[in-house]
Design an enzyme around this catalytic site. Sequence first.
Site, PDB file in Angstrom:
ATOM      1  N   ASP A  38       0.802  -1.230   0.000  1.00  0.00           N
ATOM      2  CA  ASP A  38       0.000   0.000   0.000  1.00  0.00           C
ATOM      3  C   ASP A  38       0.838   1.284   0.000  1.00  0.00           C
ATOM      4  OD1 ASP A  38       1.033  -0.308   2.524  1.00  0.00           O
ATOM      5  OD2 ASP A  38      -0.866  -0.183   3.597  1.00  0.00           O
ATOM      6  N   HIS A  39       2.109   1.190   0.375  1.00  0.00           N
ATOM      7  CA  HIS A  39       2.916   2.403   0.503  1.00  0.00           C
ATOM      8  C   HIS A  39       3.602   2.800  -0.803  1.00  0.00           C
ATOM      9  CE1 HIS A  39       2.300   2.016   4.786  1.00  0.00           C
ATOM     10  NE2 HIS A  39       3.074   3.046   5.050  1.00  0.00           N
ATOM     11  N   ASP A  49       4.077  -1.117  11.278  1.00  0.00           N
ATOM     12  CA  ASP A  49       3.597   0.211  10.931  1.00  0.00           C
ATOM     13  C   ASP A  49       3.000   0.830  12.189  1.00  0.00           C
ATOM     14  OD1 ASP A  49       2.840   1.836   8.197  1.00  0.00           O
ATOM     15  OD2 ASP A  49       1.572   2.303   9.922  1.00  0.00           O
ATOM     16  N   ARG A  70      -0.221  12.876  10.173  1.00  0.00           N
ATOM     17  CA  ARG A  70       1.101  13.456  10.445  1.00  0.00           C
ATOM     18  C   ARG A  70       1.349  14.658   9.540  1.00  0.00           C
ATOM     19  NH1 ARG A  70       4.019   7.697  11.276  1.00  0.00           N
ATOM     20  NH2 ARG A  70       3.411   7.591  13.452  1.00  0.00           N
ATOM     21  N   SER A 107       6.931   7.266  12.911  1.00  0.00           N
ATOM     22  CA  SER A 107       6.822   5.982  12.230  1.00  0.00           C
ATOM     23  C   SER A 107       7.567   4.856  12.942  1.00  0.00           C
ATOM     24  CB  SER A 107       7.366   6.173  10.816  1.00  0.00           C
ATOM     25  OG  SER A 107       8.127   5.082  10.408  1.00  0.00           O
ATOM     26  N   ARG A 147       9.390   2.786  11.223  1.00  0.00           N
ATOM     27  CA  ARG A 147      10.409   2.326  10.272  1.00  0.00           C
ATOM     28  C   ARG A 147      11.724   1.994  10.970  1.00  0.00           C
ATOM     29  NH1 ARG A 147      10.061   8.221   7.474  1.00  0.00           N
ATOM     30  NH2 ARG A 147       7.912   7.515   7.526  1.00  0.00           N
TER      31      ARG A 147
END
Length: 645
Positions: free
Chosen positions: A64-65, A119, A379, A535, A537
Amino acid sequence: MGLTLTEKILKAHVVDGEFVKGSEIGIRIDQTLTQDATGTMAYLEFEAMGVPRVKTERSVAYIDHNTLQSGFENADDHRFIGSCAKKHGIYFSRPGNGICHQVHLERFGAPGKTLIGSDSHTPTGGGIGMIAIGAGGLDVAVAMGGGAYYITYPKIVKVELTGKLSPWVSAKDVILEVLKRLSVKGGVGKVIEYCGEGVKTLSVPERATITNMGAELGATTSIFPSDEITRQFLKAQKREDVYVPLSADEDAEYDEIVEINLSELVPLAACPHSPDNVKSMAELGEMKIDQVCIGSCTNSSLMDMMKVAHILKGKTVHPDVSLSIAPGSKQVLNMLAQNGALAILIDAGARILESACGPCIGMGQSPNSKGVSLRTFNRNFEGRSGTKDGQVYLVSPETAAISAVTGVLTDPRTIESTFEFTMPEEFVINDNMIALPAPEEEMDKVEILRGPNIKPFPETAPLADTIDCGCSLKVGDNITTDHIMPAGAKILPLRSNIPAISNFCFTVCDEKFPVRAKEMGKSIIVGGSNYGQGSSREHAALAPLYLGVKAVLVKSFARIHRANLINAGILPLTFVNESDYDLISQGDELVIADVRAAVESGKTELTVTNKTTGKDIPVLCELSGRTKDIMLAGGLLDYTRESLK
Ligand code: MIC
Ligand code: SF4
């Protein structure tokens, strides 16, 4: 004494540690999710662990990203993830099927279950009474392999909701109000539990908007009870079988209580560049806007889209404004198409985007220079939109839609009509874009498809006896992972290639950092409070690891990033006295003598000696039994490999 809802679910899942406040507990994970920007690493890590098939009840890999695909990299990653999913027993949500959190809520989430996702907005699942937590990819890989997930037994905040939202005031305004009161670090170490009569007035998508953006509080997660409204939602998704009623005991005790009367709330906006910089429409006035983006995992449900369609019906987007809309999932888009609302959006001049993260992660739709952009996202960190001087305001879909028509920030309560959304009795269900894993007997035959951009996990090393190196970077408070490891259309395709992506590490703050860090060979980063917010990440830890960062010394950390640093074998340190932050300058030579022995012996107070100034600085190194062993081994991958031997 009774239990909170959070405690009930955690207690039913605890497999390690003492179930007492403040201690580290390991919980069994029922479900996992990954998305493509963090997923490639997570599956490389899963492969490295050597577990043939996931051991969870359900694991789902979403794409999806990185759906822009302006080169081969993203498409290669999609193929890689798809093949890993097929081989290792994971459901694969193909590109086009929607944003992970929206789809997971619709098709997989279940009350009372635990979910971790690579996520930070995984807490969306709290909208249907799950304990859903964002984590680094490596933690998700371990959970897929059957390992526990470790958290600190959280403080539990009760948000007592009373009243009912006024017309055109939205669930987004509820969470913006919470952010205004608690701030972006107010939730650290806490779970936010919503209770009270007001809960009954909120639908599942509204609850999910609130738990989703609870991530911006720095909270471990947020949760709503599972009640009749949850049951109806699940029934409409043809999943009533997973429903269980769940709520806190009457006499449950909370660490903090926040009271919100929904009837008193007004439309709000989070101003640049922080989700807690919240102001009312009256405070902001009729500001001219350039762009409106509607979508993201916070506000892309059918309910959100139908409100927007009602507002845009028969209108035209203001000539000075660009409006883009990304419905959150194939289900939402399909229902909009079937009920005619999509035609209304198109007719009004909206630019319809595919069901994916899109502009939320800087994948297109960057605003013009100094452009004012109203977004229904979660964000608004500096530069995240892809335009460094873009001014992003976070608002509800109602505020976004009416402002797109007027061309100025507009209070949606000025809309003359009323609109009552009734949740559908049946959603349109077609899971044909979710590929099933290969049956167990065929999994050996599945070939993993690896593109040339996919590089292995960076090298790690056990914790050194002494850390002796310079301070390569000094930064201030509230540094986000978007500062540490920026995303966007140019950089995201490099998520599977740590050597390449590390060339962009911290470039938002200091363009020369990657080159300087490499030249120094090894170094320490110094920062302020709430370091690493945002995030999940793990690239924000893996890139510094690749660049030789050995320790990060700050006033305080955000939860997921601290865990990611430990997982990458980078020592997380905090100042005993926050004012000592002033005793180190960028370029100073620092020594942490005998650090390995100190960590081994469980010592928590260490000394950083600033060789340049001659000053000794007391710092805290708070590692528990398990995190201590991870640090000593050189990171979670090495630790897990060791423990699997
Ligand atoms: C985000 O909203 O920042 C992201 C992109 O979804 C991240 C994950 C990532 O960086 O890939 C998140 O929230 O964890
Ligand atoms: Fe995607 Fe944005 Fe949600 Fe992150 S916050 S998962 S980028 S939609």
